[in-house]
Design a protein around this motif. Structure first.
Motif, PDB file in Angstrom:
ATOM      1  N   LYS A 137       0.857  -1.066  -0.112  1.00 54.60           N
ATOM      2  CA  LYS A 137      -0.066   0.066   0.214  1.00 54.60           C
ATOM      3  C   LYS A 137       0.942   1.191  -0.121  1.00 54.60           C
ATOM      4  CE  LYS A 137      -3.740   2.261   2.407  1.00 54.60           C
ATOM      5  NZ  LYS A 137      -4.825   2.112   3.710  1.00 54.60           N
ATOM      6  N   LYS A 138       0.527   2.182  -0.807  1.00 53.08           N
ATOM      7  CA  LYS A 138       1.220   3.494  -0.858  1.00 53.08           C
ATOM      8  C   LYS A 138       1.218   4.348   0.193  1.00 53.08           C
ATOM      9  CE  LYS A 138       1.184   3.725  -6.072  1.00 53.08           C
ATOM     10  NZ  LYS A 138       0.810   4.324  -7.196  1.00 53.08           N
ATOM     11  N   LYS A 139       2.187   5.015   0.897  1.00 55.00           N
ATOM     12  CA  LYS A 139       1.870   5.654   2.169  1.00 55.00           C
ATOM     13  C   LYS A 139       2.376   7.118   1.623  1.00 55.00           C
ATOM     14  CE  LYS A 139       3.023   5.821   6.816  1.00 55.00           C
ATOM     15  NZ  LYS A 139       3.819   5.320   7.859  1.00 55.00           N
ATOM     16  N   LEU A 140       1.594   8.054   2.011  1.00 56.42           N
ATOM     17  CA  LEU A 140       1.916   9.479   1.918  1.00 56.42           C
ATOM     18  C   LEU A 140       2.891   9.940   2.867  1.00 56.42           C
ATOM     19  CD1 LEU A 140       0.798  12.249   0.237  1.00 56.42           C
ATOM     20  CD2 LEU A 140      -0.563  12.607   2.399  1.00 56.42           C
ATOM     21  N   LYS A 141       3.891  10.878   2.124  1.00 59.95           N
ATOM     22  CA  LYS A 141       4.622  11.505   2.752  1.00 59.95           C
ATOM     23  C   LYS A 141       4.410  12.940   2.973  1.00 59.95           C
ATOM     24  CE  LYS A 141       9.572  12.836   3.296  1.00 59.95           C
ATOM     25  NZ  LYS A 141      11.087  12.542   2.845  1.00 59.95           N
ATOM     26  N   GLU A 142       4.049  13.256   1.693  1.00 57.88           N
ATOM     27  CA  GLU A 142       3.443  14.933   1.799  1.00 57.88           C
ATOM     28  C   GLU A 142       2.720  15.169   0.103  1.00 57.88           C
ATOM     29  OE1 GLU A 142       5.871  18.485   1.424  1.00 57.88           O
ATOM     30  OE2 GLU A 142       7.803  16.979   1.131  1.00 57.88           O
ATOM     31  N   HIS A 143       1.853  16.364   0.364  1.00 61.17           N
ATOM     32  CA  HIS A 143       1.307  16.773  -0.935  1.00 61.17           C
ATOM     33  C   HIS A 143       2.394  18.035  -1.213  1.00 61.17           C
ATOM     34  CE1 HIS A 143      -2.216  14.911   0.514  1.00 61.17           C
ATOM     35  NE2 HIS A 143      -2.528  14.835  -0.726  1.00 61.17           N
ATOM     36  N   LEU A 144       3.044  18.000  -2.136  1.00 61.43           N
ATOM     37  CA  LEU A 144       3.869  19.184  -2.809  1.00 61.43           C
ATOM     38  C   LEU A 144       2.909  19.889  -3.704  1.00 61.43           C
ATOM     39  CD1 LEU A 144       6.767  20.487  -2.398  1.00 61.43           C
ATOM     40  CD2 LEU A 144       7.444  18.965  -4.232  1.00 61.43           C
ATOM     41  N   ILE A 164       0.701  20.040  -8.538  1.00 66.91           N
ATOM     42  CA  ILE A 164       0.658  19.341  -7.179  1.00 66.91           C
ATOM     43  C   ILE A 164       1.622  17.933  -7.640  1.00 66.91           C
ATOM     44  CG2 ILE A 164      -0.813  17.707  -5.966  1.00 66.91           C
ATOM     45  CD1 ILE A 164      -3.281  19.272  -6.861  1.00 66.91           C
ATOM     46  N   GLU A 165       2.201  17.549  -6.840  1.00 67.07           N
ATOM     47  CA  GLU A 165       3.059  16.275  -6.728  1.00 67.07           C
ATOM     48  C   GLU A 165       2.710  15.477  -5.425  1.00 67.07           C
ATOM     49  OE1 GLU A 165       7.578  14.716  -7.128  1.00 67.07           O
ATOM     50  OE2 GLU A 165       7.026  16.749  -7.284  1.00 67.07           O
ATOM     51  N   ILE A 166       2.364  14.342  -5.431  1.00 71.83           N
ATOM     52  CA  ILE A 166       2.248  13.404  -4.293  1.00 71.83           C
ATOM     53  C   ILE A 166       3.661  12.807  -3.965  1.00 71.83           C
ATOM     54  CG2 ILE A 166       0.999  11.417  -3.480  1.00 71.83           C
ATOM     55  CD1 ILE A 166      -0.770  13.815  -3.769  1.00 71.83           C
ATOM     56  N   ILE A 167       3.972  13.167  -2.793  1.00 64.80           N
ATOM     57  CA  ILE A 167       5.602  12.548  -2.393  1.00 64.80           C
ATOM     58  C   ILE A 167       5.159  11.283  -1.452  1.00 64.80           C
ATOM     59  CG2 ILE A 167       7.609  12.980  -1.306  1.00 64.80           C
ATOM     60  CD1 ILE A 167       7.133  14.605  -3.750  1.00 64.80           C
TER      61      ILE A 167
END
Length: 74
Positions: free
Chosen positions: A3-10, A62-65
């Motif tokens: 499962k992907k885990k979010l670090k931050e919304h850039l 928007i970049e999903i990190i």
């Protein structure tokens, strides 16, 4: 598949024109437009890392990190 885990919304606020496409497409209502009509991650803890906002943003604002060790295409 992990499962992907979010670090931050850039979010590049200089590039965001406030069109609201990302807000409308977010299945978990994570994103909102603020007083300046720029996108913010109002509820990042609810993000499922589907990356629809990143993919559909016409301004590439928007970049999903993801957390370390995770890849975009897993």
């Amino acid at each position: 598949m992990a499962k992907k885990k979010l670090k931050e919304h850039l979010i590049n606020r200089d590039w965001c024109k406030g069109c609201g496409i990302c807000v409308a497409l977010c299945p978990k209502q994570v994103l909102e437009l603020d007083r300046e009509e720029k996108v913010i991650a109002a509820r990042p803890e609810d993000c499922i890392c589907c990356q629809l906002c990143e993919i559909r943003c016409p301004d590439l604002a928007i970049e999903i990190i993801l957390d370390e060790g995770e890849k975009d295409n897993e």
